[in-house]
Design a protein around this motif. Structure first.
Motif, PDB file in Angstrom:
ATOM      1  N   VAL A 103       0.832  -1.194   0.000  1.00 31.42           N
ATOM      2  CA  VAL A 103       0.000   0.000   0.000  1.00 31.42           C
ATOM      3  C   VAL A 103       0.876   1.256   0.000  1.00 31.42           C
ATOM      4  N   ALA A 128      -4.910   6.217   0.476  1.00 31.16           N
ATOM      5  CA  ALA A 128      -4.191   4.964   0.260  1.00 31.16           C
ATOM      6  C   ALA A 128      -4.455   4.421  -1.132  1.00 31.16           C
ATOM      7  N   SER A 129      -3.452   3.760  -1.666  1.00 34.01           N
ATOM      8  CA  SER A 129      -3.598   3.095  -2.967  1.00 34.01           C
ATOM      9  C   SER A 129      -2.703   1.873  -3.003  1.00 34.01           C
ATOM     10  N   THR A 165      -5.670  -3.444  -0.563  1.00 30.97           N
ATOM     11  CA  THR A 165      -7.067  -3.504  -0.148  1.00 30.97           C
ATOM     12  C   THR A 165      -7.203  -2.705   1.145  1.00 30.97           C
ATOM     13  N   PHE A 166      -7.621  -1.452   1.016  1.00 31.81           N
ATOM     14  CA  PHE A 166      -7.610  -0.522   2.148  1.00 31.81           C
ATOM     15  C   PHE A 166      -8.385  -1.071   3.329  1.00 31.81           C
ATOM     16  N   SER A 167      -9.507  -1.683   3.062  1.00 33.19           N
ATOM     17  CA  SER A 167     -10.377  -2.142   4.152  1.00 33.19           C
ATOM     18  C   SER A 167      -9.784  -3.301   4.946  1.00 33.19           C
ATOM     19  N   SER A 187      -9.614  -1.867  10.987  1.00 38.17           N
ATOM     20  CA  SER A 187      -9.879  -1.962   9.549  1.00 38.17           C
ATOM     21  C   SER A 187     -11.334  -1.640   9.211  1.00 38.17           C
ATOM     22  N   ARG A 197     -12.283   6.908   9.221  1.00 36.79           N
ATOM     23  CA  ARG A 197     -11.897   6.406   7.901  1.00 36.79           C
ATOM     24  C   ARG A 197     -13.135   6.251   7.030  1.00 36.79           C
ATOM     25  N   ASN A 213     -13.861   3.801   3.982  1.00 38.11           N
ATOM     26  CA  ASN A 213     -13.337   2.702   3.174  1.00 38.11           C
ATOM     27  C   ASN A 213     -13.801   2.773   1.725  1.00 38.11           C
ATOM     28  N   ASN A 227     -10.977   5.045   0.414  1.00 35.78           N
ATOM     29  CA  ASN A 227      -9.600   4.624   0.741  1.00 35.78           C
ATOM     30  C   ASN A 227      -8.836   5.720   1.475  1.00 35.78           C
ATOM     31  N   THR A 228      -9.497   6.343   2.419  1.00 31.36           N
ATOM     32  CA  THR A 228      -8.916   7.494   3.109  1.00 31.36           C
ATOM     33  C   THR A 228      -9.140   7.404   4.606  1.00 31.36           C
TER      34      THR A 228
END
Length: 121
Positions: free
Chosen positions: A2, A24-25, A28-30, A53, A72, A74, A77-78
């Motif tokens: 990530v 995030a990139s 899998t952010f979650s 998460s 967050r 999800n 993605n932040t």
């Protein structure tokens, strides 16, 4: 793996507010627990806050409890850090961190590049 990019830092007077964002990139952010750390000049990097998460659990260092809020999104993605009632001692470079297990252990984290927060008296 990530990648993390922080934004939102700046100069603010004591008592003011700032909201930091960390996008995030690449992963899998979650599935990642997310956290915020900070490092003041001449000091070691210290833990500030973390969020699970799913977003269902948060934890803060005592010095920011009641003033900072981590959250967050999800779908975006932040992760965010809302900072209110800022004090000069909050001045530091703030880093976003990610880990699938325990984000409070710095050694295993993914890190952003940091964003400067300066609080004037």
């Amino acid at each position: 793996q990530v990648q993390l990019v922080e934004s939102g830092g700046g100069l603010v007077q004591a008592g003011g507010s700032l909201r930091l964002s960390c996008a995030a990139s690449g992963g899998t952010f979650s599935s990642y627990n997310m956290g915020w750390f900070r490092q003041a000049p001449g000091k070691e990097r210290e833990f500030v806050a973390r969020i699970s998460s799913s977003g269902g659990s948060t934890y803060y260092v005592d010095t920011v409890k009641g003033r900072f809020t981590i959250s967050r999104d999800n779908t975006k993605n932040t992760v965010y850090l809302q900072m209110n009632s800022l004090k000069p001692e909050d001045t530091a470079v703030y880093y976003c961190a990610a880990d699938k297990f325990n984000v409070m252990i710095p050694a295993n984290n993914y890190w952003g590049q940091g964003t400067q927060v300066t609080v004037s008296p």
